[in-house]
Design a protein around this motif. Structure first.
Motif, mmCIF file in Angstrom:
data_model
loop_
_atom_site.group_PDB
_atom_site.id
_atom_site.type_symbol
_atom_site.label_atom_id
_atom_site.label_comp_id
_atom_site.label_asym_id
_atom_site.label_seq_id
_atom_site.Cartn_x
_atom_site.Cartn_y
_atom_site.Cartn_z
ATOM 1 N N TYR A 47 0.842 -1.194 0.000
ATOM 2 C CA TYR A 47 0.000 0.000 0.000
ATOM 3 C C TYR A 47 0.872 1.236 0.000
ATOM 4 O O TYR A 47 1.728 1.395 0.865
ATOM 5 C CB TYR A 47 -0.905 0.019 1.233
ATOM 6 C CG TYR A 47 -1.997 -1.005 1.188
ATOM 7 C CD1 TYR A 47 -3.216 -0.720 0.588
ATOM 8 C CD2 TYR A 47 -1.807 -2.258 1.725
ATOM 9 C CE1 TYR A 47 -4.231 -1.677 0.538
ATOM 10 C CE2 TYR A 47 -2.814 -3.218 1.685
ATOM 11 C CZ TYR A 47 -4.010 -2.911 1.086
ATOM 12 O OH TYR A 47 -5.010 -3.857 1.039
ATOM 13 N N GLN A 48 0.664 2.090 -0.973
ATOM 14 C CA GLN A 48 1.334 3.386 -1.029
ATOM 15 C C GLN A 48 0.349 4.385 -0.439
ATOM 16 O O GLN A 48 -0.684 4.668 -1.036
ATOM 17 C CB GLN A 48 1.678 3.752 -2.467
ATOM 18 C CG GLN A 48 2.601 2.739 -3.103
ATOM 19 C CD GLN A 48 2.919 3.057 -4.544
ATOM 20 O OE1 GLN A 48 4.082 3.122 -4.899
ATOM 21 N NE2 GLN A 48 1.917 3.262 -5.375
ATOM 22 N N GLY A 77 0.487 -9.595 6.567
ATOM 23 C CA GLY A 77 1.702 -9.696 5.762
ATOM 24 C C GLY A 77 1.832 -8.626 4.702
ATOM 25 O O GLY A 77 2.846 -8.563 4.003
ATOM 26 N N ASP A 78 0.827 -7.766 4.562
ATOM 27 C CA ASP A 78 0.923 -6.648 3.628
ATOM 28 C C ASP A 78 1.890 -5.603 4.174
ATOM 29 O O ASP A 78 2.211 -5.596 5.366
ATOM 30 C CB ASP A 78 -0.454 -6.006 3.391
ATOM 31 C CG ASP A 78 -1.374 -6.872 2.541
ATOM 32 O OD1 ASP A 78 -0.903 -7.863 1.942
ATOM 33 O OD2 ASP A 78 -2.575 -6.553 2.478
ATOM 34 N N SER A 79 2.339 -4.705 3.302
ATOM 35 C CA SER A 79 3.281 -3.659 3.682
ATOM 36 C C SER A 79 2.738 -2.293 3.293
ATOM 37 O O SER A 79 1.838 -2.190 2.454
ATOM 38 C CB SER A 79 4.629 -3.879 2.993
ATOM 39 O OG SER A 79 5.229 -5.068 3.436
ATOM 40 N N SER A 139 5.956 -4.647 6.820
ATOM 41 C CA SER A 139 6.926 -3.559 6.831
ATOM 42 C C SER A 139 6.220 -2.226 6.632
ATOM 43 O O SER A 139 5.186 -2.162 5.960
ATOM 44 C CB SER A 139 7.946 -3.729 5.692
ATOM 45 O OG SER A 139 8.634 -4.949 5.807
ATOM 46 N N ILE A 140 6.823 -1.194 7.192
ATOM 47 C CA ILE A 140 6.394 0.180 6.930
ATOM 48 C C ILE A 140 7.629 0.948 6.478
ATOM 49 O O ILE A 140 8.649 0.965 7.180
ATOM 50 C CB ILE A 140 5.773 0.854 8.164
ATOM 51 C CG1 ILE A 140 4.523 0.099 8.618
ATOM 52 C CG2 ILE A 140 5.430 2.316 7.845
ATOM 53 C CD1 ILE A 140 3.862 0.683 9.859
ATOM 54 N N LYS A 168 0.225 -7.039 -5.916
ATOM 55 C CA LYS A 168 -0.352 -5.768 -6.366
ATOM 56 C C LYS A 168 0.182 -4.640 -5.513
ATOM 57 O O LYS A 168 0.606 -4.818 -4.369
ATOM 58 C CB LYS A 168 -1.877 -5.806 -6.342
ATOM 59 C CG LYS A 168 -2.482 -6.044 -4.990
ATOM 60 C CD LYS A 168 -3.981 -6.209 -5.080
ATOM 61 C CE LYS A 168 -4.491 -6.776 -3.763
ATOM 62 N NZ LYS A 168 -5.797 -7.286 -3.823
ATOM 63 N N VAL A 169 0.166 -3.454 -6.112
ATOM 64 C CA VAL A 169 0.549 -2.224 -5.435
ATOM 65 C C VAL A 169 -0.674 -1.312 -5.500
ATOM 66 O O VAL A 169 -1.194 -1.046 -6.578
ATOM 67 C CB VAL A 169 1.760 -1.559 -6.121
ATOM 68 C CG1 VAL A 169 2.101 -0.247 -5.438
ATOM 69 C CG2 VAL A 169 2.970 -2.498 -6.114
ATOM 70 N N VAL A 170 -1.139 -0.889 -4.333
ATOM 71 C CA VAL A 170 -2.356 -0.073 -4.236
ATOM 72 C C VAL A 170 -1.970 1.285 -3.677
ATOM 73 O O VAL A 170 -1.323 1.379 -2.636
ATOM 74 C CB VAL A 170 -3.397 -0.740 -3.315
ATOM 75 C CG1 VAL A 170 -4.607 0.153 -3.106
ATOM 76 C CG2 VAL A 170 -3.815 -2.100 -3.884
ATOM 77 N N THR A 171 -2.377 2.336 -4.378
ATOM 78 C CA THR A 171 -2.150 3.694 -3.904
ATOM 79 C C THR A 171 -3.418 4.229 -3.283
ATOM 80 O O THR A 171 -4.472 4.186 -3.897
ATOM 81 C CB THR A 171 -1.696 4.615 -5.059
ATOM 82 O OG1 THR A 171 -0.518 4.069 -5.648
ATOM 83 C CG2 THR A 171 -1.432 6.015 -4.573
#
Length: 109
Positions: free
Chosen positions: A5-6, A28-30, A58-59, A103-106
């Motif tokens: 996640y952005q 487990g998402d970051s 992670s952050i 995936k990358v989510v903004t």
């Protein structure tokens, strides 16, 4: 597989941003904090807890964004203990292409 996640949010929209993130969050998402969002890390952590977002892998934050906060603010926030890493732009791009993320989510409200 995990999501990166952005998160780019002002303080007044941070709660709503975390509510949006909670809808699809998986353990487990970051998260990568963009812009001034790193300055609100303590509020973010409270909102993450409120929304049952846990087991964060992670952050991260971007080095340029952290530098813009200034040394005094960085010291008060103690970001080095709250972030997994501070990334350069190149490291950020590499991270978004890492196969661990499906995936990358903004989120930018």
């Amino acid at each position: 597989m995990a999501t990166l996640y952005q998160l780019h949010s002002s303080m007044d929209k941070l709660r709503r941003s975390t509510e949006q993130m909670a809808q699809t969050w998986r353990a487990g998402d970051s998260i990568i904090l963009l812009g001034a969002t790193a300055a609100f890390i303590d509020w973010l952590n409270a909102y993450l807890e409120d929304n049952d977002i846990d087991r964060i892998a992670s952050i991260y934050a971007l080095a340029d964004d952290v530098a813009q906060l200034g040394d005094h603010t960085n010291a008060k926030l103690n970001l080095n203990t709250k972030l997994t890493a501070v990334l350069s732009d190149t490291e950020w791009v590499t991270l978004t292409q890492d196969p661990q993320f499906d995936k990358v989510v903004t989120i930018a409200l």
